[in-house]
Design a protein around this motif. Structure first.
Motif, short mmCIF file in Angstrom:
data_model
loop_
_atom_site.label_atom_id
_atom_site.label_comp_id
_atom_site.label_asym_id
_atom_site.label_seq_id
_atom_site.Cartn_x
_atom_site.Cartn_y
_atom_site.Cartn_z
N ILE A 1 -1.20 1.58 -4.73
CA ILE A 1 -1.18 1.37 -3.29
C ILE A 1 -2.37 0.48 -2.97
N GLY A 2 -2.10 -0.65 -2.31
CA GLY A 2 -3.17 -1.60 -2.02
C GLY A 2 -3.15 -2.04 -0.58
N ALA A 3 -4.22 -2.72 -0.19
CA ALA A 3 -4.38 -3.17 1.19
C ALA A 3 -3.58 -4.44 1.45
N LEU B 1 -0.05 7.92 3.27
CA LEU B 1 0.58 9.17 2.89
C LEU B 1 2.06 8.97 2.58
N ASN B 2 2.76 8.22 3.43
CA ASN B 2 4.18 7.96 3.19
C ASN B 2 4.40 7.22 1.88
N SER B 3 3.50 6.31 1.55
CA SER B 3 3.60 5.57 0.28
C SER B 3 3.39 6.50 -0.91
N MET B 4 2.43 7.41 -0.78
CA MET B 4 2.21 8.40 -1.82
C MET B 4 3.45 9.24 -2.07
N VAL B 5 4.06 9.70 -0.98
CA VAL B 5 5.25 10.56 -1.09
C VAL B 5 6.36 9.83 -1.85
N GLU B 6 6.58 8.56 -1.51
CA GLU B 6 7.64 7.78 -2.14
C GLU B 6 7.37 7.56 -3.63
N ILE B 7 6.13 7.24 -3.96
CA ILE B 7 5.79 6.99 -5.37
C ILE B 7 5.93 8.26 -6.20
#
Length: 385
Positions: free
Chosen positions: A316-318, A345-351
């Motif tokens: 996950i990057g900026a 947080l949403n990106s974490m959940v998807e990964i």
């Protein structure tokens, strides 16, 4: 001498001319064994050109006081590194670097400059020596907020025959100069980054986030820490591991204490390659929420992301930085605003939900950035007039 023999000789001479390798001088503001992305890039560039039978020399600063660390490192290389000894008065180092460059440029065909001081020196040198000069720009050196510094870099870049940017974001920063800029992404050493490394057994947390890089405002560790109060609501055992020089670690730990998430953060300092890779292999997501500093310091590409990808770690990057060239959004990870905790947080959940798919895509993406591939783009520019 008969005509067929003359034709044969001419053909042989032509082949010889085509196979002649040029002498390359790389001038860089950083170089191993000291850490730094510019140094990592310069080292791999020099090593790969040398492996392709170019005669290579490097001018770089000595960062340690006694120079022993550099001497030991340089002894293992198959090309010469000219170190500029550290001085109390930095202006003396700048002058010494310029003198060394002016002396060595006489015997080379191509000069490659990487880093702001190198751009200044090589730009000045081009006034007096007719060689091919190639600039490599990473990001910060073309994003100064100080008018004098910015103008001096602009003047220097106009002196180069070719300009290479490590990302499209970096290229966009100098678009107004109307230069012919090629984009060549950073590469990684596939022999060094090996997914067969055994994961670190004593890594705290679930899920595990990790960042590799100097612990500074620009690298974004503080942004991740600021998101932890929200992240731990969904993931109570989450832990964030920071690997790299602990430059601002004390300040960041104080902030973590204020946010009551200090128990969810660990600073490991600078690690050797094997230990760092083992720690990465034990992690779930690589994180780099870099942001631009008030002085213009930015993330030009983010090779640490590609190295993590090579081990099967998605990222996950900026968004709005050079990381846009290092992460394929929704395939090898996600690009999010550095200050948006909900998006993070949403990106974490998807990964974590589709971790194996992200892992496979990350490995495949990293393979396109092997230095054996990237160096071909540099050699094309070196050969072209």
């Amino acid at each position: 001498m008969n005509a067929p023999h003359l034709l044969r000789c001419a053909r042989n001479d032509s082949i010889k001319k085509k196979t002649v390798k040029k002498n390359i001088l790389i001038v860089t503001s950083e170089f191993p064994p000291q850490p730094g992305g510019i140094g990592n890039h310069a080292y791999n560039l020099a090593s790969q050109l040398s492996l392709n039978n170019y005669k290579v020399a490097v001018i770089a600063d000595q960062r340690s006081l006694d120079g022993e660390e550099e001497q030991l490192f340089d002894a293992g290389l198959n090309y010469k590194v000219h170190r500029i000894k550290i001085k109390r008065f930095r202006v003396l180092m700048y002058l010494q670097r310029l003198i060394k460059l002016m002396a060595l440029v006489r015997s080379v065909d191509v000069v490659i400059a990487s880093g702001k001081f190198s751009l200044w020196n090589a730009g000045f040198c081009s006034l007096y020596r007719k060689r091919k000069f190639i600039a490599v720009v990473h990001g910060t050196e073309v994003n100064f907020k100080n008018t004098y510094l910015r103008k001096s870099i602009e003047l220097s870049l106009k002196r180069f025959d070719h300009v290479i940017a490590v990302s499209n974001h970096t290229k966009s920063l100098i678009a107004y100069l109307n230069l012919n800029v090629a984009v060549i992404p950073n590469g990684y050493d596939s022999d060094k980054w090996n997914p067969s490394v055994v994961p670190f057994e004593r890594l705290t947390g679930s899920p595990i986030l990790v960042t590799v890089g100097n612990v500074t405002s620009r690298k974004g560790q503080l942004n991740v820490i600021s998101h932890l109060p929200i992240l731990k609501l969904k993931y109570p055992n989450i832990h964030y591991h920071c690997i790299g020089l602990p430059t601002e670690a004390d300040d960041f730990l104080s902030r973590a204490t204020e946010l009551m998430v200090a128990d969810h953060v660990s600073f490991h300092g600078r690690l050797d390659d094997l230990e760092m890779q083992s720690m990465l292999m034990a992690s779930d997501i690589f994180v780099m929420l870099s942001n631009e500093t008030t002085t213009g310091d930015i993330e030009g590409f983010g090779i640490a992301v590609i190295e993590a990808n090579a081990l099967g770690i998605p990222a996950i990057g900026a968004a709005g930085s050079g990381l846009e060239d290092a992460i394929v959004d929704e395939l090898t990870g996600f690009l999010v605003p550095h200050n948006d905790a909900d998006a993070f947080l949403n990106s974490m959940v998807e990964i974590l939900k589709k971790h194996d798919a992200f892992r496979q895509a990350s490995i495949k993406w990293s393979q396109k950035h092997q230095w054996q591939i990237i160096i071909k783009y540099y050699m094309d520019i070196i050969r072209n007039k």
